[in-house]
Design a protein around this motif. Structure first.
Motif, mmCIF file in Angstrom:
data_model
loop_
_atom_site.group_PDB
_atom_site.id
_atom_site.type_symbol
_atom_site.label_atom_id
_atom_site.label_comp_id
_atom_site.label_asym_id
_atom_site.label_seq_id
_atom_site.Cartn_x
_atom_site.Cartn_y
_atom_site.Cartn_z
ATOM 1 N N CYS A 221 13.042 -4.469 -40.157
ATOM 2 C CA CYS A 221 11.965 -3.554 -40.547
ATOM 3 C C CYS A 221 11.361 -2.846 -39.345
ATOM 4 N N ILE A 222 11.520 -3.431 -38.161
ATOM 5 C CA ILE A 222 10.930 -2.831 -36.955
ATOM 6 C C ILE A 222 11.384 -1.378 -36.789
ATOM 7 N N GLU A 223 12.676 -1.157 -37.009
ATOM 8 C CA GLU A 223 13.224 0.174 -36.769
ATOM 9 C C GLU A 223 12.740 1.197 -37.784
ATOM 10 N N GLN A 224 12.148 0.711 -38.878
ATOM 11 C CA GLN A 224 11.607 1.636 -39.876
ATOM 12 C C GLN A 224 10.092 1.825 -39.707
ATOM 13 N N MET A 225 9.515 1.113 -38.720
ATOM 14 C CA MET A 225 8.073 1.212 -38.500
ATOM 15 C C MET A 225 7.784 2.234 -37.399
ATOM 16 N N LYS A 226 6.514 2.622 -37.314
ATOM 17 C CA LYS A 226 6.115 3.540 -36.248
ATOM 18 C C LYS A 226 5.831 2.698 -35.003
ATOM 19 N N TYR A 227 6.682 2.847 -34.007
ATOM 20 C CA TYR A 227 6.522 2.041 -32.802
ATOM 21 C C TYR A 227 6.526 2.924 -31.555
ATOM 22 N N THR A 228 6.004 2.380 -30.478
ATOM 23 C CA THR A 228 6.037 3.074 -29.193
ATOM 24 C C THR A 228 6.906 2.241 -28.257
ATOM 25 N N ILE A 229 7.819 2.917 -27.566
ATOM 26 C CA ILE A 229 8.653 2.214 -26.578
ATOM 27 C C ILE A 229 7.933 2.260 -25.232
ATOM 28 N N VAL B 296 10.490 -3.119 -24.516
ATOM 29 C CA VAL B 296 9.143 -3.597 -24.852
ATOM 30 C C VAL B 296 8.572 -2.581 -25.830
ATOM 31 N N LEU B 297 8.241 -3.058 -27.020
ATOM 32 C CA LEU B 297 7.712 -2.183 -28.067
ATOM 33 C C LEU B 297 6.244 -2.498 -28.309
ATOM 34 N N SER B 298 5.556 -1.501 -28.800
ATOM 35 C CA SER B 298 4.157 -1.677 -29.183
ATOM 36 C C SER B 298 3.992 -1.109 -30.588
ATOM 37 N N ILE B 299 3.376 -1.879 -31.456
ATOM 38 C CA ILE B 299 3.104 -1.409 -32.822
ATOM 39 C C ILE B 299 1.630 -1.648 -33.124
ATOM 40 N N GLU B 300 0.982 -0.606 -33.597
ATOM 41 C CA GLU B 300 -0.438 -0.733 -33.946
ATOM 42 C C GLU B 300 -0.646 -0.268 -35.377
ATOM 43 N N ASN B 301 -0.932 -1.194 -36.239
ATOM 44 C CA ASN B 301 -1.251 -0.880 -37.635
ATOM 45 C C ASN B 301 -1.946 -2.115 -38.241
ATOM 46 N N GLU B 302 -2.113 -2.115 -39.526
ATOM 47 C CA GLU B 302 -2.787 -3.263 -40.177
ATOM 48 C C GLU B 302 -2.011 -4.558 -39.945
ATOM 49 N N ASP B 303 -0.693 -4.444 -39.986
ATOM 50 C CA ASP B 303 0.132 -5.641 -39.819
ATOM 51 C C ASP B 303 0.066 -6.194 -38.390
#
Lengths: 124, 152
Positions: A3-11, A75-82
């Motif tokens: 699911c990571i690849e379908q989320m909005k992430y920052t590299i 190194v990824l960064s994801i910021e959302n409710e999850d």
């Protein structure tokens, strides 16, 4: 595909070694936690990595390593409710592991201390 | 050890000898009575599938990440794992298997940067190291000795 690849992430870093990913997370996160390989985040991603695996928080963003067989580690960064839920889960797990200790805020406590204790635990 | 479950864990197929060695190991170990599963990335498994279209040599061909997920969720595990690695990612995947599985690990370190890569391995394993990219014979010979010992 996780699911990571379908989320909005920052590299934050790409095509590096896993060790470099760990060092970046330890140095650039507000809080650092350590998990075992296979720790599950965002419902279906199991972290691949060399223990101890550093996971960081930066504000409400979860900062974590992501390894691809042909492209190295990221190194990824994801910021959302999850991500907020995941950070809270890491904090809770840390509290359960060390009920008497304070949180791993870098301003209060060196991340190295946690790393050392995890390594010692791992070797047992 | 006859009947023991063996996982051959392929990494990025950029280095040519991985595919031929995986087919060779799978075939030899199956003939020795081991229950062999070959796991790899999409590209690695497609290379193997085209080379062995009817599955004569690799009878069980599966997705690498799904295999790790099954081990983590305790739906499956192996007794022995041969982990192919020619880059840091391959070593990282093998370290993960070492942590989540009860399998005895054999690290097959090959390619162009074998010495540096072998030095980064911190988990308990037997290392089989050859600095080969195109010619699989030296690695095959080393693995023959490993299989000879396993068959005893």
């Amino acid at each position: 595909m996780s699911c990571i690849e379908q989320m909005k992430y920052t590299i934050l870093l790409d095509r590096i070694s896993f060790k470099e990913a760990r060092e970046y997370i330890e140095t650039n996160s507000d809080e650092v936690y350590y998990v075992s390989p296979g720790y599950k985040i965002f419902k279906d991603y199991y972290i691949i990595g060399v223990p101890p695996i550093a996971m960081g928080s930066k504000g409400n963003a979860l900062v974590f390593p992501y390894t691809k067989p042909c492209h190295g580690s990221f190194v990824l960064s994801i910021e959302n409710e999850d991500s907020i839920k995941e950070i809270n889960r890491l904090r809770e797990t840390e509290k359960e592991k060390e009920p008497a200790s304070s949180k791993k805020d870098k301003s209060l406590e060196s991340s190295k201390a946690s790393s050392t204790s995890f390594l010692d635990m791992w070797k047992k | 050890m006859t009947g023991a479950k063996v996982l051959l864990m392929m990494g990025c197929p950029e280095i040519p000898i991985q595919t031929s060695i995986a087919l060779y190991l799978s075939h030899k170990l199956t003939n020795l009575g081991f229950d062999v599963t070959v796991a790899g990335t999409t590209a690695a498994t497609r290379l193997l599938k085209v080379s062995d279209y009817d599955g004569h040599y690799a009878k069980k061909l599966v997705d690498l990440d799904k295999t790790l997920e099954d081990i983590i969720e305790k739906r499956n595990d192996f007794d022995i794992c041969f982990a192919f690695m020619h880059n840091d990612s391959g070593m990282t995947y093998a370290a993960t298997v070492s942590a989540i599985s009860q399998a005895r690990i054999y690290s097959i370190v090959f390619g162009r940067h074998t010495e540096e890569l072998a030095q980064t391995i911190e988990f308990d394993c037997e290392k089989i190291v050859t600095q080969d990219v195109h010619n699989p014979v030296r690695l095959k010979n080393k693995l023959d000795k490993v299989m000879e010992a396993m068959a005893r």
